[in-house]
Design an enzyme around this catalytic site. Structure first.
Site, PDB file in Angstrom:
ATOM      1  N   LYS A 125      14.301  -2.013 -67.033  1.00 10.11           N
ATOM      2  CA  LYS A 125      15.506  -2.057 -66.203  1.00 10.11           C
ATOM      3  C   LYS A 125      15.253  -2.878 -64.940  1.00 10.11           C
ATOM      4  O   LYS A 125      16.080  -3.696 -64.525  1.00 10.11           O
ATOM      5  CB  LYS A 125      15.951  -0.645 -65.818  1.00 10.11           C
ATOM      6  CG  LYS A 125      16.250   0.285 -66.993  1.00 10.11           C
ATOM      7  CD  LYS A 125      17.495  -0.112 -67.738  1.00 10.11           C
ATOM      8  CE  LYS A 125      17.960   0.963 -68.719  1.00 10.11           C
ATOM      9  NZ  LYS A 125      16.991   1.314 -69.761  1.00 10.11           N
ATOM     10  N   LYS A 160      22.864   4.360 -65.022  1.00  9.70           N
ATOM     11  CA  LYS A 160      21.865   4.542 -66.080  1.00  9.70           C
ATOM     12  C   LYS A 160      20.527   4.973 -65.484  1.00  9.70           C
ATOM     13  O   LYS A 160      20.172   4.589 -64.364  1.00  9.70           O
ATOM     14  CB  LYS A 160      21.699   3.256 -66.892  1.00  9.70           C
ATOM     15  CG  LYS A 160      21.229   2.055 -66.103  1.00  9.70           C
ATOM     16  CD  LYS A 160      21.017   0.838 -67.007  1.00  9.70           C
ATOM     17  CE  LYS A 160      22.270   0.024 -67.196  1.00  9.70           C
ATOM     18  NZ  LYS A 160      21.990  -1.274 -67.882  1.00  9.70           N
ATOM     19  N   ARG A 210      21.647  -9.204 -77.569  1.00  7.91           N
ATOM     20  CA  ARG A 210      20.187  -9.201 -77.539  1.00  7.91           C
ATOM     21  C   ARG A 210      19.697 -10.598 -77.895  1.00  7.91           C
ATOM     22  O   ARG A 210      19.895 -11.085 -79.002  1.00  7.91           O
ATOM     23  CB  ARG A 210      19.633  -8.163 -78.509  1.00  7.91           C
ATOM     24  CG  ARG A 210      18.139  -8.296 -78.822  1.00  7.91           C
ATOM     25  CD  ARG A 210      17.222  -8.202 -77.599  1.00  7.91           C
ATOM     26  NE  ARG A 210      17.436  -6.992 -76.843  1.00  7.91           N
ATOM     27  CZ  ARG A 210      16.906  -5.805 -77.145  1.00  7.91           C
ATOM     28  NH1 ARG A 210      16.137  -5.679 -78.206  1.00  7.91           N
ATOM     29  NH2 ARG A 210      17.138  -4.762 -76.363  1.00  7.91           N
ATOM     30  N   ARG A 225      25.727  -6.594 -79.965  1.00  8.71           N
ATOM     31  CA  ARG A 225      25.884  -5.192 -80.371  1.00  8.71           C
ATOM     32  C   ARG A 225      27.198  -4.687 -79.779  1.00  8.71           C
ATOM     33  O   ARG A 225      27.310  -4.482 -78.579  1.00  8.71           O
ATOM     34  CB  ARG A 225      24.677  -4.397 -79.888  1.00  8.71           C
ATOM     35  CG  ARG A 225      23.372  -4.887 -80.547  1.00  8.71           C
ATOM     36  CD  ARG A 225      22.145  -4.518 -79.783  1.00  8.71           C
ATOM     37  NE  ARG A 225      22.137  -5.139 -78.465  1.00  8.71           N
ATOM     38  CZ  ARG A 225      21.219  -4.880 -77.529  1.00  8.71           C
ATOM     39  NH1 ARG A 225      20.253  -4.024 -77.765  1.00  8.71           N
ATOM     40  NH2 ARG A 225      21.272  -5.486 -76.360  1.00  8.71           N
ATOM     41  N   ARG A 233      29.012   2.012 -75.044  1.00  9.51           N
ATOM     42  CA  ARG A 233      27.675   1.470 -75.284  1.00  9.51           C
ATOM     43  C   ARG A 233      27.648   0.670 -76.584  1.00  9.51           C
ATOM     44  O   ARG A 233      28.179   1.114 -77.606  1.00  9.51           O
ATOM     45  CB  ARG A 233      26.651   2.608 -75.354  1.00  9.51           C
ATOM     46  CG  ARG A 233      26.555   3.432 -74.092  1.00  9.51           C
ATOM     47  CD  ARG A 233      25.724   4.686 -74.324  1.00  9.51           C
ATOM     48  NE  ARG A 233      26.336   5.555 -75.323  1.00  9.51           N
ATOM     49  CZ  ARG A 233      25.748   6.654 -75.808  1.00  9.51           C
ATOM     50  NH1 ARG A 233      24.533   6.983 -75.402  1.00  9.51           N
ATOM     51  NH2 ARG A 233      26.374   7.387 -76.713  1.00  9.51           N
ATOM     52  N   ASP A 273      18.827  -9.030 -72.551  1.00  6.60           N
ATOM     53  CA  ASP A 273      20.149  -8.477 -72.831  1.00  6.60           C
ATOM     54  C   ASP A 273      21.181  -9.080 -71.886  1.00  6.60           C
ATOM     55  O   ASP A 273      20.993  -9.062 -70.656  1.00  6.60           O
ATOM     56  CB  ASP A 273      20.138  -6.959 -72.675  1.00  6.60           C
ATOM     57  CG  ASP A 273      19.357  -6.269 -73.785  1.00  6.60           C
ATOM     58  OD1 ASP A 273      18.978  -6.962 -74.759  1.00  6.60           O
ATOM     59  OD2 ASP A 273      19.126  -5.054 -73.688  1.00  6.60           O
ATOM     60  N   GLU A 281      19.371  -6.438 -68.786  1.00  5.62           N
ATOM     61  CA  GLU A 281      18.048  -5.847 -68.961  1.00  5.62           C
ATOM     62  C   GLU A 281      17.104  -6.886 -69.540  1.00  5.62           C
ATOM     63  O   GLU A 281      17.540  -7.868 -70.153  1.00  5.62           O
ATOM     64  CB  GLU A 281      18.081  -4.637 -69.909  1.00  5.62           C
ATOM     65  CG  GLU A 281      18.777  -3.405 -69.363  1.00  5.62           C
ATOM     66  CD  GLU A 281      18.627  -2.209 -70.289  1.00  5.62           C
ATOM     67  OE1 GLU A 281      17.733  -2.224 -71.173  1.00  5.62           O
ATOM     68  OE2 GLU A 281      19.415  -1.256 -70.132  1.00  5.62           O
ATOM     69  N   ASN A 283      13.823  -6.527 -72.039  1.00  9.77           N
ATOM     70  CA  ASN A 283      13.019  -5.603 -72.838  1.00  9.77           C
ATOM     71  C   ASN A 283      11.676  -6.233 -73.176  1.00  9.77           C
ATOM     72  O   ASN A 283      11.632  -7.336 -73.740  1.00  9.77           O
ATOM     73  CB  ASN A 283      13.766  -5.247 -74.124  1.00  9.77           C
ATOM     74  CG  ASN A 283      15.025  -4.440 -73.841  1.00  9.77           C
ATOM     75  OD1 ASN A 283      15.007  -3.226 -73.875  1.00  9.77           O
ATOM     76  ND2 ASN A 283      16.118  -5.132 -73.538  1.00  9.77           N
TER      77      ASN A 283
END
Length: 328
Positions: A125, A160, A210, A225, A233, A273, A281, A283
């Site tokens: 994050k 979050k 992504r 997504r 979400r 993301d 984000e 990852n």
């Protein structure tokens, strides 16, 4: 070559979509030997080296009983040609300790991907703070008042936890502020825990994209997504629908900027993301979506990763292609 995956239990893999499995399958197809262990199996003793009881496996080609375990010797990590860290979040104390053990293995001669120090330095994050020019308005705080002020300014926000995964613990609060106080209490534990707040990006209806970046280069397709029904979400774990699509010019700009910096720090594979035009984000622990992108577009993401991994091994070790044989 002999390649060790530090991963979650093999029995938990859903092979029809698991990214670590797709990596293993591609490396096995190329003739490389595979082994696996869990992060909790790593150990070190003064005067010795970092080692683990490893599962030496052969893939069967089946979806259910997908591997055969030949042996489970205790081996030093440095005796493998590469160690691939693929343990899923959360990034908790045990994950943190595992990175230190992997860093010690590096000092002993192991080649570890992603780099353990880089994993520690880039919480998924918080890593976006370095790239604030690409993000939507974002606040990281323990202060309930600061969150309320942020909501008053932006009206529609996402809250979050910093250690969540798969969309877990994400809340949306609209202009009416309904349940904001309760959500703050839940996430920040009365000021004891830091949380992240971001202005809601309405383009989430088109998907939370992504973008995979391998050795600093973005894969040409993302997996958008897309939230389903009334869900906010897009995460696949939260029921989102994954739709592969070509990268937009803005996607490429963000991915190349982030990817070039992080690859230089030892992050061979990252997942960026993006919602709309905003970075949300980064990852680094175990980015996924290899199989979904490959199946929908024909772009062979596991092959791209295998190429990059083998090139990185050769670059780091000066290898000539002769694999090391782990000793039992």
């Amino acid at each position: 070559m002999n390649i060790l995956f530090v991963a979650d239990p093999l029995e938990s893999f859903k092979t029809h979509k698991d990214t670590t499995f797709s990596m293993m399958r591609e490396l096995a197809r190329r003739g490389h030997a595979l082994a696996a262990c869990e992060a909790g199996h790593l150990s070190w003793r003064c005067g010795g080296v970092v080692q683990a009881p490893v599962r030496q496996i052969t893939l069967t080609g089946e979806h259910d009983n997908w591997f055969i375990e030949a042996a489970r010797p205790i081996l030093a990590l440095k005796d493998f040609d590469a160690v691939v860290m693929r343990t899923d979040p959360p990034f908790d104390s045990e994950y943190f300790y595992a990175t230190h053990l992997l860093e010690q293995a590096q000092r002993e001669g192991a080649q570890v991907f992603n780099d353990p120090r880089a994993l520690r330095d880039h919480p998924e994050k918080l890593a976006i703070m370095e790239f604030a020019q690409y993000t939507s308005p974002t606040l990281v705080t323990r202060s309930a008042k600061a969150v309320r002020d942020f909501h008053e300014m932006h009206h529609d926000i996402i809250l979050k936890p910093l250690d969540g995964m798969g969309g877990m613990g994400i809340f949306r609060v609209k202009a009416d502020g309904l349940n904001l106080g309760s959500i703050i209490e839940t996430l920040n534990l009365n000021g004891a825990q830091t949380l992240m707040v971001q202005r809601f990006v309405p383009e989430i209806t088109q998907g939370d994209k992504r973008i995979l970046v391998i050795a600093g280069q973005p894969v040409p397709f993302s997996l958008a997504r897309i939230p389903q029904g009334s869900e906010v979400r897009g995460n696949l774990a939260a029921g989102g629908k994954g739709v592969a699509q070509p990268l937009s010019p803005r996607d490429v700009e963000i991915a190349q900027s982030v990817g070039s910096k992080l690859a230089a720090r030892g992050l061979l594979l990252i997942g960026v993301d993006v919602i709309g035009d905003c970075l949300t984000e980064i990852n680094v622990t175990s980015p996924t979506c290899f199989q979904e992108i490959t199946q929908q577009t024909g772009c062979d993401v596991p092959a791209l990763f295998a190429d990059a991994l083998l090139a990185a091994i050769a670059c780091a070790t000066g290898a000539t292609g002769t694999a090391r044989a782990p000793r039992a």
